[in-house]
Design an enzyme around this catalytic site. Structure first.
Site, PDB file in Angstrom:
ATOM      1  N   ASP A 229       0.692  -1.286   0.139  1.00 28.76           N
ATOM      2  CA  ASP A 229      -0.050   0.039   0.007  1.00 28.76           C
ATOM      3  C   ASP A 229       0.723   1.212  -0.004  1.00 28.76           C
ATOM      4  OD1 ASP A 229      -2.345  -1.457  -0.073  1.00 28.76           O
ATOM      5  OD2 ASP A 229      -2.414  -1.602   2.230  1.00 28.76           O
ATOM      6  N   GLU A 230       2.036   1.124  -0.457  1.00 30.38           N
ATOM      7  CA  GLU A 230       3.086   2.449  -0.617  1.00 30.38           C
ATOM      8  C   GLU A 230       3.291   2.680  -1.920  1.00 30.38           C
ATOM      9  OE1 GLU A 230       6.115   2.275   2.070  1.00 30.38           O
ATOM     10  OE2 GLU A 230       4.761   1.543   3.851  1.00 30.38           O
TER      11      GLU A 230
END
Length: 285
Positions: A229-230
């Protein structure tokens, strides 16, 4: 008339726009839309130009354009592509149990509002098979466990290869892809995350947000990288939260938000409006 999109990035220096404009004129093309951005922090220049043939009777070939542009790209050391806009992007959609984003994407493709052809749908659950079959799209049920994860990803990669898919959409696919998988398709996997990253990561962000008493909830569409999720963010959007909303109310509002954000990100990608700028994106809306 034929339309093309030229997408490029390079180290910023004088003469880029003038050289590109001269090439466009000499190729017998007309500019429909032009966007550019020079980032003073990274020192890079980004440009998107939508082009069309100036004379409908003149045949312009994508391969010839690429060949003619190569000398310019070499001189400026550009990362670049020229796209034929009459060709839709072939894509694969992956999901788990929640199908709201899938339903929305199917509808947008059926009505022609996305420049995308869905080549297949993959799920680790069998619940969406009927829905996908009604659209005459191949459906692949590939269960995933810790013991079968490597084999499952090998199957997924084979489907990507067999279909010629150039985009993979994680439309609430609740499995973490391996670093080997994400590294195989840089800038080609888009995920929708049901929160406003980087807050509330993980599987239950709405519950986390509810217990924190947030006044806004969001959705984030981003490219997938090995870091969970980055990846580079493409689109985000928030909706307000009232004090009397339950977790279920928040989930309902959040799912509508996810559909909208995912569609915006997919549209930007398939219309070739996104350029990567280190860990961020330049999006020419």
């Amino acid at each position: 008339m034929k339309t093309f999109t030229l997408l490029l990035s390079c180290i910023d220096r004088p003469g880029i726009v003038a050289t590109v404009s001269s090439f466009i004129h000499q190729a017998g093309l007309n500019i429909l839309e032009s966007n550019q951005f020079g980032d003073p922090k990274t020192g890079r220049f980004f440009m998107r130009v939508a082009l069309t043939t100036a004379d409908a009777s003149v045949e312009v070939n994508q391969g010839d354009l690429k060949e003619k542009f190569k000398s310019i790209s070499d001189s400026f050391e550009m990362d670049w592509q020229i796209f034929d806009m009459s060709v839709n992007t072939p894509a694969i959609i992956m999901l788990s149990k929640f199908d709201h984003c899938l339903v929305d994407l199917l509808y947008r493709c059926r009505t022609g509002t996305l420049k995308m052809d869905i080549a297949a749908v993959i799920s680790n659950h069998d619940t969406s098979r009927e829905l996908v079959a009604r659209e005459n799209i191949p459906f692949h049920h590939i269960p995933v466990t810790p013991d079968t994860k490597q084999a499952a990803e090998a199957q997924i990669k084979q489907i990507i290869t067999d279909t010629g898919a150039e985009l993979v959409i994680l439309a609430r696919y609740m499995q973490i892809l391996s670093a080997e998988m994400t590294d195989s398709y840089p800038g080609q996997i888009i995920n929708i995350h049901h929160s406003f990253l980087p807050s509330f990561k993980g599987a239950e962000p709405y519950s986390q947000a509810y217990h924190r008493g947030v006044k806004m909830i969001g959705a984030t569409a981003h490219y997938v990288t090995p870091n969970l999720d980055e990846g580079p963010i493409i689109a985000q959007q928030v909706v307000p939260v009232r004090h009397d909303m339950s977790v279920e109310n928040m989930i309902g509002a959040g799912q509508e938000n996810e559909q909208s954000v995912m569609a915006r990100a997919v549209r930007a990608h398939t219309e070739h409006r996104i350029l990567l700028n280190e860990g961020k994106t330049v999006v020419f809306d």
